[in-house]
Design a protein around this motif. Structure first.
Motif, PDB file in Angstrom:
ATOM      1  N   GLY A  71       7.304 -31.414 -12.835  1.00 36.79           N
ATOM      2  CA  GLY A  71       8.077 -32.639 -13.003  1.00 36.79           C
ATOM      3  C   GLY A  71       8.432 -32.905 -14.458  1.00 36.79           C
ATOM      4  O   GLY A  71       9.579 -33.249 -14.783  1.00 36.79           O
ATOM      5  N   ALA A  74      11.076 -30.475 -15.591  1.00 37.49           N
ATOM      6  CA  ALA A  74      12.400 -30.854 -15.083  1.00 37.49           C
ATOM      7  C   ALA A  74      12.976 -32.022 -15.891  1.00 37.49           C
ATOM      8  O   ALA A  74      14.182 -32.049 -16.183  1.00 37.49           O
ATOM      9  N   ILE A  75      12.126 -32.969 -16.271  1.00 39.19           N
ATOM     10  CA  ILE A  75      12.577 -34.096 -17.100  1.00 39.19           C
ATOM     11  C   ILE A  75      13.044 -33.576 -18.457  1.00 39.19           C
ATOM     12  O   ILE A  75      14.105 -33.967 -18.950  1.00 39.19           O
ATOM     13  N   SER A  78      16.387 -31.793 -18.134  1.00 40.69           N
ATOM     14  CA  SER A  78      17.461 -32.784 -17.974  1.00 40.69           C
ATOM     15  C   SER A  78      17.754 -33.461 -19.309  1.00 40.69           C
ATOM     16  O   SER A  78      18.919 -33.677 -19.678  1.00 40.69           O
ATOM     17  N   ALA A 151      17.290 -39.146 -18.734  1.00 45.32           N
ATOM     18  CA  ALA A 151      16.659 -38.032 -18.014  1.00 45.32           C
ATOM     19  C   ALA A 151      15.617 -38.547 -17.022  1.00 45.32           C
ATOM     20  O   ALA A 151      15.523 -38.047 -15.896  1.00 45.32           O
ATOM     21  N   GLU A 154      17.535 -39.907 -14.135  1.00 49.38           N
ATOM     22  CA  GLU A 154      18.105 -38.807 -13.345  1.00 49.38           C
ATOM     23  C   GLU A 154      17.056 -38.172 -12.444  1.00 49.38           C
ATOM     24  O   GLU A 154      17.361 -37.733 -11.338  1.00 49.38           O
ATOM     25  N   LYS A 155      15.829 -38.122 -12.897  1.00 50.26           N
ATOM     26  CA  LYS A 155      14.739 -37.533 -12.112  1.00 50.26           C
ATOM     27  C   LYS A 155      14.029 -38.583 -11.250  1.00 50.26           C
ATOM     28  O   LYS A 155      12.977 -38.318 -10.675  1.00 50.26           O
ATOM     29  N   GLN A 156      14.610 -39.764 -11.172  1.00 46.72           N
ATOM     30  CA  GLN A 156      14.144 -40.854 -10.305  1.00 46.72           C
ATOM     31  C   GLN A 156      12.688 -41.239 -10.548  1.00 46.72           C
ATOM     32  O   GLN A 156      11.919 -41.497  -9.631  1.00 46.72           O
ATOM     33  N   GLN A 162       8.692 -45.084 -16.276  1.00 46.84           N
ATOM     34  CA  GLN A 162       9.663 -44.863 -17.353  1.00 46.84           C
ATOM     35  C   GLN A 162       9.257 -45.658 -18.586  1.00 46.84           C
ATOM     36  O   GLN A 162       9.249 -45.133 -19.702  1.00 46.84           O
TER      37      GLN A 162
END
Length: 180
Positions: A71, A74-75, A78, A151, A154-156, A162
């Motif tokens: 995860g 991926a962040i 992005s 980002a 975008e990765k919810q 956040q």
């Protein structure tokens, strides 16, 4: 046995006696031992066993809520895409390509893992040394953090998570911003 004076005490005693008898006969059929009856009586009597339910388990660390290693990676990926498209930061990161970009991504992954409780150890330079001479402005830092927030969105990533990540990044601002 002493004399019972009020109905409430009488009801409690009768309930406990019936429960103890039922439990003893059930335990006897299962090979249980009489000490189990005392535990049941304490729980029925409102004693310590009946007072509090076990506390809920603690929430997983922020790192796990971000999706762990995959995860966070991926962040970061992005974020790098967003960073490359940001005109405010394009010049500052113009030379960050190839092996330099790979190193930057690895250090960012490690630092995020450490900052969010993932058990990793960031082994890069301290922020003041890493950014010395770069003349990073407050506006550039804010743009960097803004791209990072994008980002995360975008990765919810959940809003509360956040905010925790952004709070950690903002703690580094004084170490990174050198130009006024």
């Amino acid at each position: 046995m002493g004399r019972i004076r009020d109905r409430k005490t009488l009801r409690r005693s009768v309930t406990m006696a019936i429960t103890a008898a039922l439990l003893a006969s059930t335990l006897g059929a299962c090979g249980g031992t009489p000490h189990h009856v005392a535990i049941a009586e304490v729980a029925l009597d409102g004693g310590p066993a009946a007072e509090a339910a076990p506390p809920p388990p603690p929430p997983p660390p922020l790192y796990a809520r971000l999706g762990g290693k995959e995860g966070v990676a991926a962040i970061v990926d992005s974020f790098i895409d967003d960073l490359g498209a940001d005109k405010r930061l394009k010049q500052a990161f113009a030379k960050t390509k190839g092996p330099k970009l790979d190193h930057f991504k690895q250090m960012l992954n490690d630092q995020l893992c450490e900052l969010t409780g993932g058990g990793c150890q960031y082994t890069g330079k301290i922020m003041t040394d890493e950014h010395a001479g770069m003349k990073i402005t407050g506006a550039q830092f804010d743009a960097f953090v803004g791209d990072f927030q994008l980002a995360l969105e975008e990765k919810q990533v959940a809003k509360d998570d956040q905010q925790q990540v952004l709070d950690q990044l903002n703690l580094l601002k004084d170490q990174i911003v050198t130009a006024k």
